[in-house]
Each structure stands twice: as structure tokens, then as C-alpha cells.
Design a protein around this motif. Structure first.
Motif, PDB file in Angstrom:
ATOM      1  N   THR A  97      26.723  20.334 -28.867  1.00  0.00           N
ATOM      2  CA  THR A  97      26.126  19.157 -28.222  1.00  0.00           C
ATOM      3  C   THR A  97      25.019  18.601 -29.098  1.00  0.00           C
ATOM      4  O   THR A  97      24.739  17.408 -29.088  1.00  0.00           O
ATOM      5  CB  THR A  97      25.573  19.574 -26.844  1.00  0.00           C
ATOM      6  OG1 THR A  97      26.584  20.332 -26.187  1.00  0.00           O
ATOM      7  CG2 THR A  97      25.218  18.385 -25.994  1.00  0.00           C
ATOM      8  N   ALA A  98      24.406  19.475 -29.881  1.00  0.00           N
ATOM      9  CA  ALA A  98      23.334  19.050 -30.785  1.00  0.00           C
ATOM     10  C   ALA A  98      23.817  17.921 -31.700  1.00  0.00           C
ATOM     11  O   ALA A  98      23.091  16.947 -31.931  1.00  0.00           O
ATOM     12  CB  ALA A  98      22.846  20.238 -31.614  1.00  0.00           C
ATOM     13  N   TYR A 116      14.233  18.712 -23.332  1.00  0.00           N
ATOM     14  CA  TYR A 116      14.773  19.519 -24.429  1.00  0.00           C
ATOM     15  C   TYR A 116      14.356  18.831 -25.755  1.00  0.00           C
ATOM     16  O   TYR A 116      14.719  17.675 -25.990  1.00  0.00           O
ATOM     17  CB  TYR A 116      16.293  19.584 -24.259  1.00  0.00           C
ATOM     18  CG  TYR A 116      17.037  20.296 -25.342  1.00  0.00           C
ATOM     19  CD1 TYR A 116      16.741  21.610 -25.686  1.00  0.00           C
ATOM     20  CD2 TYR A 116      18.073  19.656 -26.029  1.00  0.00           C
ATOM     21  CE1 TYR A 116      17.444  22.253 -26.687  1.00  0.00           C
ATOM     22  CE2 TYR A 116      18.779  20.308 -27.025  1.00  0.00           C
ATOM     23  CZ  TYR A 116      18.456  21.610 -27.347  1.00  0.00           C
ATOM     24  OH  TYR A 116      19.142  22.247 -28.337  1.00  0.00           O
ATOM     25  N   ASN A 133      17.032  21.636 -19.010  1.00  0.00           N
ATOM     26  CA  ASN A 133      16.266  22.504 -19.902  1.00  0.00           C
ATOM     27  C   ASN A 133      15.035  21.698 -20.257  1.00  0.00           C
ATOM     28  O   ASN A 133      15.212  20.565 -20.743  1.00  0.00           O
ATOM     29  CB  ASN A 133      17.110  22.790 -21.171  1.00  0.00           C
ATOM     30  CG  ASN A 133      16.375  23.630 -22.180  1.00  0.00           C
ATOM     31  OD1 ASN A 133      15.273  24.088 -21.940  1.00  0.00           O
ATOM     32  ND2 ASN A 133      16.991  23.829 -23.341  1.00  0.00           N
ATOM     33  N   ASP A 168      23.381  14.648 -20.188  1.00  0.00           N
ATOM     34  CA  ASP A 168      23.636  15.939 -20.839  1.00  0.00           C
ATOM     35  C   ASP A 168      23.906  16.950 -19.729  1.00  0.00           C
ATOM     36  O   ASP A 168      23.013  17.304 -18.963  1.00  0.00           O
ATOM     37  CB  ASP A 168      22.398  16.319 -21.665  1.00  0.00           C
ATOM     38  CG  ASP A 168      22.555  17.645 -22.407  1.00  0.00           C
ATOM     39  OD1 ASP A 168      23.343  18.494 -21.955  1.00  0.00           O
ATOM     40  OD2 ASP A 168      21.851  17.826 -23.417  1.00  0.00           O
ATOM     41  N   ILE A 176      25.420  20.072 -20.153  1.00  0.00           N
ATOM     42  CA  ILE A 176      25.887  21.303 -20.819  1.00  0.00           C
ATOM     43  C   ILE A 176      25.802  22.543 -19.910  1.00  0.00           C
ATOM     44  O   ILE A 176      26.570  23.479 -20.066  1.00  0.00           O
ATOM     45  CB  ILE A 176      25.136  21.509 -22.161  1.00  0.00           C
ATOM     46  CG1 ILE A 176      25.772  22.635 -22.974  1.00  0.00           C
ATOM     47  CG2 ILE A 176      23.667  21.750 -21.956  1.00  0.00           C
ATOM     48  CD1 ILE A 176      25.286  22.745 -24.413  1.00  0.00           C
ATOM     49  N   TYR A 177      24.877  22.533 -18.927  1.00  0.00           N
ATOM     50  CA  TYR A 177      24.753  23.690 -18.010  1.00  0.00           C
ATOM     51  C   TYR A 177      25.478  23.442 -16.692  1.00  0.00           C
ATOM     52  O   TYR A 177      25.155  24.077 -15.680  1.00  0.00           O
ATOM     53  CB  TYR A 177      23.276  23.958 -17.706  1.00  0.00           C
ATOM     54  CG  TYR A 177      22.450  24.305 -18.929  1.00  0.00           C
ATOM     55  CD1 TYR A 177      22.396  25.615 -19.414  1.00  0.00           C
ATOM     56  CD2 TYR A 177      21.729  23.325 -19.603  1.00  0.00           C
ATOM     57  CE1 TYR A 177      21.654  25.933 -20.533  1.00  0.00           C
ATOM     58  CE2 TYR A 177      20.980  23.635 -20.733  1.00  0.00           C
ATOM     59  CZ  TYR A 177      20.949  24.940 -21.190  1.00  0.00           C
ATOM     60  OH  TYR A 177      20.217  25.250 -22.300  1.00  0.00           O
ATOM     61  N   SER A 223      28.460  26.128 -25.482  1.00  0.00           N
ATOM     62  CA  SER A 223      27.454  27.146 -25.782  1.00  0.00           C
ATOM     63  C   SER A 223      26.920  27.864 -24.548  1.00  0.00           C
ATOM     64  O   SER A 223      26.411  28.969 -24.662  1.00  0.00           O
ATOM     65  CB  SER A 223      26.264  26.514 -26.506  1.00  0.00           C
ATOM     66  OG  SER A 223      26.648  26.087 -27.780  1.00  0.00           O
ATOM     67  N   LYS A 224      26.989  27.236 -23.394  1.00  0.00           N
ATOM     68  CA  LYS A 224      26.292  27.818 -22.246  1.00  0.00           C
ATOM     69  C   LYS A 224      27.306  28.375 -21.245  1.00  0.00           C
ATOM     70  O   LYS A 224      27.391  29.577 -21.063  1.00  0.00           O
ATOM     71  CB  LYS A 224      25.382  26.767 -21.603  1.00  0.00           C
ATOM     72  CG  LYS A 224      24.477  26.039 -22.596  1.00  0.00           C
ATOM     73  CD  LYS A 224      23.462  26.924 -23.300  1.00  0.00           C
ATOM     74  CE  LYS A 224      22.728  26.154 -24.394  1.00  0.00           C
ATOM     75  NZ  LYS A 224      21.665  26.876 -25.039  1.00  0.00           N
ATOM     76  N   ARG A 256      29.554  26.440 -32.489  1.00  0.00           N
ATOM     77  CA  ARG A 256      29.169  25.051 -32.691  1.00  0.00           C
ATOM     78  C   ARG A 256      30.266  24.086 -32.249  1.00  0.00           C
ATOM     79  O   ARG A 256      30.889  23.400 -33.065  1.00  0.00           O
ATOM     80  CB  ARG A 256      28.755  24.780 -34.164  1.00  0.00           C
ATOM     81  CG  ARG A 256      27.806  25.790 -34.755  1.00  0.00           C
ATOM     82  CD  ARG A 256      26.560  26.042 -33.900  1.00  0.00           C
ATOM     83  NE  ARG A 256      25.812  24.829 -33.588  1.00  0.00           N
ATOM     84  CZ  ARG A 256      25.482  24.487 -32.331  1.00  0.00           C
ATOM     85  NH1 ARG A 256      25.801  25.258 -31.281  1.00  0.00           N
ATOM     86  NH2 ARG A 256      24.806  23.393 -32.103  1.00  0.00           N
TER      87      ARG A 256
HETATM   88  C1  LIG Z   1      20.034  20.485 -22.687  1.00  0.00           C
HETATM   89  C2  LIG Z   1      20.673  20.965 -23.940  1.00  0.00           C
HETATM   90  N1  LIG Z   1      21.460  20.141 -24.626  1.00  0.00           N
HETATM   91  C3  LIG Z   1      22.048  20.531 -25.775  1.00  0.00           C
HETATM   92  C4  LIG Z   1      21.851  21.795 -26.290  1.00  0.00           C
HETATM   93  C5  LIG Z   1      22.510  22.153 -27.599  1.00  0.00           C
HETATM   94  O1  LIG Z   1      23.613  22.919 -27.401  1.00  0.00           O
HETATM   95  P1  LIG Z   1      24.744  23.176 -28.491  1.00  0.00           P
HETATM   96  O2  LIG Z   1      24.727  24.619 -28.779  1.00  0.00           O
HETATM   97  O3  LIG Z   1      26.009  22.710 -27.806  1.00  0.00           O
HETATM   98  O4  LIG Z   1      24.432  22.335 -29.680  1.00  0.00           O
HETATM   99  C6  LIG Z   1      21.044  22.701 -25.605  1.00  0.00           C
HETATM  100  C7  LIG Z   1      20.787  24.058 -26.155  1.00  0.00           C
HETATM  101  O5  LIG Z   1      19.937  24.786 -25.745  1.00  0.00           O
HETATM  102  C8  LIG Z   1      20.442  22.279 -24.401  1.00  0.00           C
HETATM  103  O6  LIG Z   1      19.630  23.087 -23.721  1.00  0.00           O
END
Ligand SMILES: Cc1ncc(COP(=O)(O)O)c(C=O)c1O
Length: 403
Positions: free
Chosen positions: A107-108, A132, A182, A210, A212-213, A242-243, A251
């Protein structure tokens, strides 16, 4: 001739990342004193007793063995884009097409692509605060102005709708939400997400969500999906493995657009150009991601149950400490307590560094997550209870000994 020392780009000075900065301090201390530090600073589940589900690991190995070792298209493997379409229909009841999906290296990378390609220098983007940190750093790196809107601690860190309205200017282009959040662990209810979408619609903005969680929530089964609530407001949803799927080091992530009136397509082409510069994501992980998204999902329940127990434990222990108080997080694996100790008022970094030096526990200072994070810290409760218990004993002792 005097040989020059080569100078880096000024724009790199705008990059700060509190989470990794304090980790550097800890490593230094470890080297100098041989101390054993309890790291509660980084949100990487695989460092503790969590692992990628076996069928997803098998899919990764099989991909390598079967020759998926080539460059994929810059937009990602078509079969993964199709799997994302299915997953989004199944989990969020959102109907998109494979062309609406871009696969990213985590996601980064989606965050980078959006801020690099969807915004012009001087544009403003509204970000929740605390936030974040890469959203701030990436925006500033690309000359985009991140404007922090308040989230309300007393209400469990949900966005302050009036503050969002107040902070919209004629330069604002989009509103970011991070849900579950986050660093606060807040889960924004559906009504609130809808209100934010409405504000975006009224002001001709798009929404970046976002998620991701998304499945790591303790009441209910999933955080609301912004695309499903958006009707005609354009939304970009960010996701990654990732989560929920625990594959931090692989990645792998994606983003998709919900865009019924075709208003984001130029941004989409621009982001694809950005992704072309890096040629391709990691192809074997893209194959494995199909297995993750469409295969058995049973591990999620076990993951959430384990995390709920840890959340309840740290929440109780933290609130028993005089001078520390916390709201109950409902998602992700972070808790964001307030430091109500006069010695450290306005100096949460001092609190974190003193705790590190005296008790060898590493947290992250709240101000590292933006303006509204001041006077707090973030604790990652991924470790097993015995480690959390030891960390909480040390935090308690540290606070008790403050003069
Ligand atoms: C809110 C949020 N977005 C994106 C990411 C990045 O995740 P990724 O490992 O998919 O790059 C994180 C990682 O901690 C996150 O907390």
C-alpha cells in the motif's frame, strides 16, 4: 581541485518517519549497553506469533517453481486484477472492472503513486490527524500540502466533521480517511464515512480511503468500505496484504477506483505512468495474492480473536497507570493513550526516549503522527501477553518513578 561532498535533494529533508527514527535510538542503545529492548513500535505481525496462511505460502512457492518469475505488466497481473474485482464484490459488494485496479508493491507504493501523480504542487489534501506518517511525508515530498483535520479523542478518535468543513479551501482536491485507523485504532462508523463522502461531493473533491486493516475489527466483522457508500462521488480505495494476510515482507497491495462518472481516469493513467517507471511489482507475490484474496479466509477469525485478547489486556493495564489514559481501540493493532504527566507536557518524545533509556521499552511518540497526536504515544499490541505484561510492568514502574 577540492573534491566536493555530494549534496542530496532538499526535498528529502521533508521526509520524517517517527516510527523508524525512535527505532534507530533503540538500536544505538542496544549496541552501547547490550540492553534487551522490548519493541512495541512497529506494526509487523510476522515479528511475533503470526504468520502468512499456509495455502498462501504454498501459492508463493508454486509461483516461483512454475515460472512466474517474469516482469508483470506495470498495472499488475491481469489474473490478480480480476481476483481483486471478485474480492471487492464478495466482501464489499462493489462492482468494478479489472481496469479500475492497479497492483502496487505494498500500500506504501499506492500512497506514493497517488501523491506523485494525482496532485499538482500546491494542491491540498485533507488527512486525519493523528495520521499514518507516510501520508504527510509523501505529500510534502511531492510539494502537496497535507492539511490535518482533527479526530476527536473523547469519541474514540473519529473525524471531526466540522473541522473537515472548516479546512476545505479552493486548493483542496481530496479527503483521506484511514479506516480502521493507524495510529489510533479507531473504526469510523458507516454514517460518518457517508458524511465525509457527502462533504467531498458537495465540494467537488474525491475521497481516498485506506482500508488496509478492514477485517481487523473487534465489534462487527469489517470496517465500512467507502466505495460501497459513495454513489456518484469518486473514491480511490487502498488495500494491501500486509495486515489481514500478514505478508508484510512480500510488498503487495492494490488500489482501485470507484468512478461512475469517469472523473478519475486521467489520474489513473498518470498513476500508471508513475508505476511504469518501476517496471513491475513482484510477480510471484501477485500470484500468491490471488490465493490470499480468493482462498480460505479462516485465519482472520483466529487473528482477530488473538488480537482482541491483547487489546483488552493492554487497555486495562494502561488505564490502571496513574497519569495514562486511553480510549478503547476497535480495530487494527494499535492503542494511542494520552500522557497526562506534567513533566512531559508538550514533550511526548521526551517521555518515549526516557522510557527507552530507563526501562528499555520502545513506543512511538504521538507527535510523530501529526499535530493532534501530541501528548500521546502509540503502543503496538502484537506481542504475546507475557511480553506485553513485562512491557506494561516497566511502563508502570517508569511512570511511578517520575519526579
Ligand atoms: C494505514 C496504513 N497504510 C499503509 C500501510 C503500508 O502497508 P504496506 O505494507 O502495504 O505498504 C500501513 C503500514 O503500517 C498502514 O498502517
Amino acid at each position: 581541485m577540492k573534491k566536493r561532498k555530494f549534496k542530496p535533494a532538499d526535498r528529502t529533508n521533508r521526509i520524517t518517519y517517527a516510527i523508524r527514527e525512535v527505532a534507530q535510538e533503540a538500536r544505538k542503545l542496544e549496541r552501547e549497553t547490550n540492553a534487551k529492548i522490548l519493541y512495541l513500535n512497529i506494526g509487523d505481525p510476522t515479528k511475533f506469533d503470526f504468520d502468512v496462511p499456509q495455502h498462501v505460502k504454498d501459492a508463493m512457492c508454486e509461483a516461483v517453481q512454475k515460472g512466474y518469475n517474469f516482469y508483470s505488466p506495470s498495472s499488475g497481473l491481469d489474473e490478480l486484477r480480476e481476483a481483486v474485482v471478485k474480492r471487492e464484490k464478495r466482501d464489499n459488494d462493489v462492482s468494478i472492472k479489472p481496469d479500475d485496479v492497479l497492483i502496487t508493491s505494498g500500500t506504501a507504493e499506492a500512497i506514493l503513486a497517488i501523491l506523485a501523480a494525482a496532485f499538482c504542487p500546491g494542491d491540498e489534501v485533507l488527512v486525519p490527524s493523528p495520521v499514518y506518517p507516510p501520508y504527510i511525508s509523501a505529500a510534502e515530498f511531492y510539494d502537496v500540502n497535507p492539511v490535518e483535520y482533527r479526530t476527536i479523542e473523547e469519541d474514540g478518535w473519529v473525524p471531526d466533521i466540522d473541522d473537515i468543513r472548516r479546512k476545505i479551501t479552493n486548493k483542496t482536491k481530496a479527503i483521506i480517511i484511514i479506516n480502521p485507523n493507524n495510529p489510533t485504532g479507531a473504526v469510523y462508523p458507516q454514517k460518518l464515512v457517508r458524511e465525509i463522502i457527502d462533504i467531498a461531493g458537495e465540494n467537488d473533491l474525491f475521497v481516498i480511503s485506506d482500508e488496509i486493516y478492514d477485517r481487523i475489527v473487534f465489534s462487527g466483522t469489517k470496517a465500512p468500505n467507502a466505495a460501497a457508500l459513495a454513489h456518484d462521488v469518486p473514491v480511490i480505495v487502498l488495500y494491501g496484504l500486509s495486515k489481514v494476510y500478514l505478508a508484510t515482507g512480500w510488498r503487495i497491495g492494490y488500489m482501485y477506483k470507484w468512478d461512475p462518472d469517469d472523473r478519475l481516469s486521467d489520474l489513473w493513467s498518470a498513476m500508471l505512468k508513475f508505476l511504469m517507471v518501476r517496471i513491475s511489482g513482484f510477480t510471484p507475490a501477485q500470484r500468491a495474492a490471488i490465493a490470499a484474496l480468493l482462498g480460505p479466509q479462516d485465519h482472520i477469525r483466529a487473528l482477530v480473536n488473538k488480537l482482541r485478547e491483547r487489546r483488552d489486556f493492554v487497555y486495562r493495564r494502561l488505564n490502571e497507570i496513574d497519569g495514562i489514559s486511553s480510549t478503547l481501540p476497535d480495530g487494527a493493532f494499535y492503542i494511542f493513550p494520552r500522557i497526562g504527566i506534567s513533566k512531559y507536557k508538550g514533550n511526548d518524545k521526551g517521555f518515549v526516549l526516557d522510557l527507552l533509556r530507563q526501562e528499555k521499552v520502545l513506543l512511538v511518540h504521538g507527535s510523530g503522527f501529526g499535530h493532534y497526536g501530541q501528548d500521546h504515544f502509540r503502543l503496538v499490541y502484537l506481542p504475546p501477553i507475557p511480553i506485553l505484561s513485562e512491557a506494561l510492568d516497566r511502563i508502570e514502574r517508569f511512570v511511578r518513578n517520575i519526579k
